[in-house]
Design a protein around this motif. Sequence first.
Motif, PDB file in Angstrom:
ATOM      1  N   VAL A  83      42.135  14.498   0.162  1.00 37.24           N
ATOM      2  CA  VAL A  83      42.838  13.210   0.252  1.00 37.24           C
ATOM      3  C   VAL A  83      43.039  12.822   1.720  1.00 37.24           C
ATOM      4  O   VAL A  83      42.801  11.671   2.100  1.00 37.24           O
ATOM      5  CB  VAL A  83      44.198  13.280  -0.491  1.00 37.24           C
ATOM      6  CG1 VAL A  83      45.085  12.091  -0.163  1.00 37.24           C
ATOM      7  CG2 VAL A  83      43.980  13.392  -1.997  1.00 37.24           C
ATOM      8  N   ILE A  84      43.452  13.771   2.530  1.00 36.87           N
ATOM      9  CA  ILE A  84      43.687  13.491   3.947  1.00 36.87           C
ATOM     10  C   ILE A  84      42.379  13.134   4.649  1.00 36.87           C
ATOM     11  O   ILE A  84      42.307  12.155   5.403  1.00 36.87           O
ATOM     12  CB  ILE A  84      44.387  14.682   4.639  1.00 36.87           C
ATOM     13  CG1 ILE A  84      45.824  14.822   4.103  1.00 36.87           C
ATOM     14  CG2 ILE A  84      44.388  14.514   6.157  1.00 36.87           C
ATOM     15  CD1 ILE A  84      46.532  16.103   4.507  1.00 36.87           C
ATOM     16  N   LYS A  96      39.673  11.910   3.349  1.00 39.10           N
ATOM     17  CA  LYS A  96      39.245  10.588   2.853  1.00 39.10           C
ATOM     18  C   LYS A  96      40.049   9.496   3.556  1.00 39.10           C
ATOM     19  O   LYS A  96      39.492   8.460   3.937  1.00 39.10           O
ATOM     20  CB  LYS A  96      39.412  10.495   1.344  1.00 39.10           C
ATOM     21  CG  LYS A  96      38.959   9.160   0.765  1.00 39.10           C
ATOM     22  CD  LYS A  96      39.134   9.114  -0.738  1.00 39.10           C
ATOM     23  CE  LYS A  96      38.663   7.844  -1.395  1.00 39.10           C
ATOM     24  NZ  LYS A  96      38.759   6.612  -0.699  1.00 39.10           N
ATOM     25  N   TYR A  97      41.337   9.713   3.743  1.00 44.92           N
ATOM     26  CA  TYR A  97      42.172   8.747   4.450  1.00 44.92           C
ATOM     27  C   TYR A  97      41.638   8.523   5.876  1.00 44.92           C
ATOM     28  O   TYR A  97      41.561   7.386   6.339  1.00 44.92           O
ATOM     29  CB  TYR A  97      43.627   9.214   4.491  1.00 44.92           C
ATOM     30  CG  TYR A  97      44.541   8.230   5.163  1.00 44.92           C
ATOM     31  CD1 TYR A  97      45.143   7.203   4.434  1.00 44.92           C
ATOM     32  CD2 TYR A  97      44.785   8.307   6.528  1.00 44.92           C
ATOM     33  CE1 TYR A  97      45.969   6.285   5.060  1.00 44.92           C
ATOM     34  CE2 TYR A  97      45.614   7.386   7.167  1.00 44.92           C
ATOM     35  CZ  TYR A  97      46.198   6.377   6.424  1.00 44.92           C
ATOM     36  OH  TYR A  97      47.009   5.465   7.050  1.00 44.92           O
ATOM     37  N   ASP A 129      38.424   6.418   5.545  1.00 44.98           N
ATOM     38  CA  ASP A 129      38.716   5.048   5.110  1.00 44.98           C
ATOM     39  C   ASP A 129      39.440   4.233   6.175  1.00 44.98           C
ATOM     40  O   ASP A 129      39.384   3.007   6.166  1.00 44.98           O
ATOM     41  CB  ASP A 129      39.549   5.051   3.828  1.00 44.98           C
ATOM     42  CG  ASP A 129      38.781   5.577   2.625  1.00 44.98           C
ATOM     43  OD1 ASP A 129      37.549   5.763   2.718  1.00 44.98           O
ATOM     44  OD2 ASP A 129      39.426   5.828   1.585  1.00 44.98           O
ATOM     45  N   ASN A 130      40.130   4.898   7.080  1.00 47.00           N
ATOM     46  CA  ASN A 130      40.928   4.200   8.085  1.00 47.00           C
ATOM     47  C   ASN A 130      40.384   4.386   9.506  1.00 47.00           C
ATOM     48  O   ASN A 130      41.093   4.115  10.476  1.00 47.00           O
ATOM     49  CB  ASN A 130      42.384   4.657   7.997  1.00 47.00           C
ATOM     50  CG  ASN A 130      43.025   4.190   6.710  1.00 47.00           C
ATOM     51  OD1 ASN A 130      43.469   3.051   6.616  1.00 47.00           O
ATOM     52  ND2 ASN A 130      43.043   5.047   5.707  1.00 47.00           N
ATOM     53  N   THR A 136      49.327   7.639   1.076  1.00 50.87           N
ATOM     54  CA  THR A 136      47.956   7.421   1.548  1.00 50.87           C
ATOM     55  C   THR A 136      47.382   6.080   1.084  1.00 50.87           C
ATOM     56  O   THR A 136      46.395   5.619   1.641  1.00 50.87           O
ATOM     57  CB  THR A 136      47.019   8.566   1.115  1.00 50.87           C
ATOM     58  OG1 THR A 136      47.085   8.703  -0.305  1.00 50.87           O
ATOM     59  CG2 THR A 136      47.407   9.866   1.793  1.00 50.87           C
ATOM     60  N   ASN A 137      48.011   5.449   0.100  1.00 48.25           N
ATOM     61  CA  ASN A 137      47.541   4.121  -0.324  1.00 48.25           C
ATOM     62  C   ASN A 137      48.135   3.013   0.544  1.00 48.25           C
ATOM     63  O   ASN A 137      47.904   1.837   0.307  1.00 48.25           O
ATOM     64  CB  ASN A 137      47.854   3.867  -1.797  1.00 48.25           C
ATOM     65  CG  ASN A 137      49.346   3.758  -2.078  1.00 48.25           C
ATOM     66  OD1 ASN A 137      50.189   3.805  -1.176  1.00 48.25           O
ATOM     67  ND2 ASN A 137      49.692   3.627  -3.348  1.00 48.25           N
ATOM     68  N   GLY A 138      48.919   3.403   1.575  1.00 52.53           N
ATOM     69  CA  GLY A 138      49.497   2.441   2.499  1.00 52.53           C
ATOM     70  C   GLY A 138      50.892   1.958   2.126  1.00 52.53           C
ATOM     71  O   GLY A 138      51.548   1.289   2.919  1.00 52.53           O
ATOM     72  N   PHE A 197      50.301  13.905   9.098  1.00 54.08           N
ATOM     73  CA  PHE A 197      49.672  13.824   7.782  1.00 54.08           C
ATOM     74  C   PHE A 197      50.063  15.110   7.064  1.00 54.08           C
ATOM     75  O   PHE A 197      49.571  16.195   7.403  1.00 54.08           O
ATOM     76  CB  PHE A 197      48.154  13.696   7.924  1.00 54.08           C
ATOM     77  CG  PHE A 197      47.746  12.492   8.722  1.00 54.08           C
ATOM     78  CD1 PHE A 197      47.537  11.273   8.104  1.00 54.08           C
ATOM     79  CD2 PHE A 197      47.596  12.574  10.098  1.00 54.08           C
ATOM     80  CE1 PHE A 197      47.177  10.148   8.846  1.00 54.08           C
ATOM     81  CE2 PHE A 197      47.233  11.465  10.847  1.00 54.08           C
ATOM     82  CZ  PHE A 197      47.029  10.249  10.215  1.00 54.08           C
ATOM     83  N   ILE A 245      52.401  10.448   4.920  1.00 52.58           N
ATOM     84  CA  ILE A 245      52.047  10.123   6.298  1.00 52.58           C
ATOM     85  C   ILE A 245      53.294   9.572   6.978  1.00 52.58           C
ATOM     86  O   ILE A 245      53.930   8.648   6.461  1.00 52.58           O
ATOM     87  CB  ILE A 245      50.921   9.078   6.359  1.00 52.58           C
ATOM     88  CG1 ILE A 245      49.690   9.594   5.602  1.00 52.58           C
ATOM     89  CG2 ILE A 245      50.578   8.738   7.809  1.00 52.58           C
ATOM     90  CD1 ILE A 245      48.643   8.542   5.353  1.00 52.58           C
TER      91      ILE A 245
END
Length: 176
Positions: free
Chosen positions: A51-52, A54-55, A58-59, A101-103, A145, A167
């Motif tokens: 997950v981290i 991927k974050y 993606d960012n 992580t979805n903001g 994170f 985060i």
Amino acid sequence: MHTLTQWAIKSSNLLKVFLFVLVAASFSACGDDVDPYTFDVEGQKKIDEQVIRKYFRDNNIDTTKVVRTESGLYYLNVKPGTGAEVKAGNLVEVHYIGKFTNGAEFDNSWKRAQPLTLTVGSKQVIAGWDEGLQLMKVGEEALLFIPSHLAYGPYPQNGMPPSAVLIFNVDVLRSK
């Protein structure tokens, strides 16, 4: 014969009540309780790592600037500090923003205009904070994170979903 019919009706009603209680108990057992003997901690750590990472992708986070500690915490210096290093036992004052992580933001000390004061290493906050703060200096701003095992783990608390990666944007204002 009349007594036998009454007994059958009473038995049927008792059976219905028993079945209702049994079904209700079954549903309540399906809640958020986590069996610590069967929860796969190592498996969850691998999921959190994915997950981290991927974050980061993606960012567009430059992973060459991110430090991963042995525990699995990731630290990214956003603004260098010029003050003293934060150590266990220090009383610190920090401002922070907490996000998933979805903001989605779940906490923000700036919006409350109220920094958090805590003693580092005293377990007043989640383990990821205690560890991450000790990587920082006064005046520094960093992103932490935090994998779920260094946060709330599989146990939902205060609106946190189970096994959530968190985060935090942390700004160390003071330390003594």
